[in-house]
Scaffold this active site. Structure first.
Site, PDB file in Angstrom:
ATOM      1  N   MET A 152      -2.317   3.909   7.188  1.00 50.79           N
ATOM      2  CA  MET A 152      -1.192   4.588   7.823  1.00 50.79           C
ATOM      3  C   MET A 152      -0.722   5.762   6.982  1.00 50.79           C
ATOM      4  O   MET A 152      -0.348   6.807   7.524  1.00 50.79           O
ATOM      5  CB  MET A 152      -0.048   3.597   8.034  1.00 50.79           C
ATOM      6  N   LYS A 153      -0.753   5.624   5.678  1.00 50.82           N
ATOM      7  CA  LYS A 153      -0.351   6.728   4.804  1.00 50.82           C
ATOM      8  C   LYS A 153      -1.260   7.939   4.996  1.00 50.82           C
ATOM      9  O   LYS A 153      -0.795   9.086   5.018  1.00 50.82           O
ATOM     10  CB  LYS A 153      -0.378   6.267   3.342  1.00 50.82           C
ATOM     11  N   LEU A 154      -2.551   7.696   5.144  1.00 48.93           N
ATOM     12  CA  LEU A 154      -3.468   8.808   5.369  1.00 48.93           C
ATOM     13  C   LEU A 154      -3.188   9.487   6.705  1.00 48.93           C
ATOM     14  O   LEU A 154      -3.251  10.720   6.813  1.00 48.93           O
ATOM     15  CB  LEU A 154      -4.922   8.321   5.306  1.00 48.93           C
TER      16      LEU A 154
END
Length: 297
Positions: A172-174
């Site tokens: 999700m961070k990417l």
């Protein structure tokens, strides 16, 4: 565990990590930190009540929960390897870096063999919010581990989303960084085009600011592009380029076309190839490199 018996370690007290660690110790958790190159953050945190570990093994043996806030997967893997000899069964390592999810899952599997849990809890926002304790955090962990680490994360994060299992926080961070860094590439090209057709940046901003295209990222980006504040968004071009390579790798692994993400990556590659690889070359400075590529001084 409670504040009384959870001993927290923190590795990576840089731009983001120092503020996060400050909030952990000031909100009642015993905190151990370790120096890397810059002693100033260590001395600041010790003055606030933290303890300094002399080695990674010493930190591992004295802490029940250790946060990592490092550059990327190679640094995380090296830190875990250094901690491993001293880790006690039942301890937890939480990776707050922006890391490669495949490496995250591999490290988690290796630690599980010795009874140590691993979670990924990457961040969003800036060092300002880290200092204020109002970061966003997306967590990949099983339910029991999440329940244990959430109160400590809450010392430095105002928004915490348990996104899924191990590796999902980093996935999700990417995705989050793809969007934010995509904005940076889009703004940089739009500003270059605006100047080429004779519309000054100040006039461009009058239209966008306060309208539907405005957002928090736009405002910090324009803190440099319009106002000249070089520290308006202290996230390096080098880290942005690394993150976009991770995005591209994640897409390649599941056979998703990378038309947009590769274009964004290449914008940052252009900056890196033309001198934007310094420790104080930040994401909004991308606008300068795109301008120069288009013949704008």
């Amino acid at each position: 565990m409670t504040q009384a018996n959870e001993n927290v370690g923190f590795i990576g007290i840089g731009l983001m990590g120092q503020g996060m660690a400050k909030n952990i110790v000031e909100k009642g958790y015993p905190l151990t930190v370790i120096a890397h190159r810059n002693r100033a953050p260590v001395e600041d945190l010790v003055a606030r009540g933290a303890t300094e570990a002399k080695s990674m093994e010493e930190m591992a043996s004295s802490c029940t929960l250790i946060f990592l806030c490092l550059t990327g997967s190679p640094e995380v893997a090296a830190a875990v390897a250094a901690l491993k000899p001293g880790l006690a069964k039942g301890s937890v390592i939480v990776d707050c870096s922006t890391s490669d999810p495949t490496v995250t899952q591999r490290i988690a599997a290796e630690l599980a063999e010795i009874g140590v849990d691993f979670a990924d809890a990457p961040l969003s926002r800036t060092p300002k919010e880290a200092w204020e304790g109002t970061l966003d955090c997306m967590v990949g962990a099983d339910d029991a581990v999440f329940a244990r680490i959430e109160p400590v994360i809450a010392t430095w994060a105002a928004k915490i989303v348990h996104i899924g299992g191990i590796g999902d926080g980093h996935r999700m961070k990417l995705l989050n960084n793809f969007i934010s860094l995509g904005y940076a590439a889009l703004y940089s090209e739009a500003l270059a085009l605006s100047r080429k057709v004779g519309i000054p940046i100040a006039e461009f901003d009058k239209v966008i600011r306060g309208g539907r295209m405005d957002c928090g990222f736009y405002q910090t980006f324009m803190g440099y592009a319009l106002e000249g504040n070089r520290e308006a968004h202290k996230f390096t071009l080098g880290n942005a380029y690394k993150d976009m390579r991770y995005v591209e790798s994640m897409a390649n692994a599941v056979t998703v076309t990378t038309t947009m993400s590769s274009a964004v990556k290449n914008a940052f590659a252009l900056a890196m190839a033309n001198g934007g690889d310094g420790p104080e070359d930040y994401v909004p400075h991308l606008s300068d490199f795109i301008a120069k590529a288009n013949g704008i001084a």
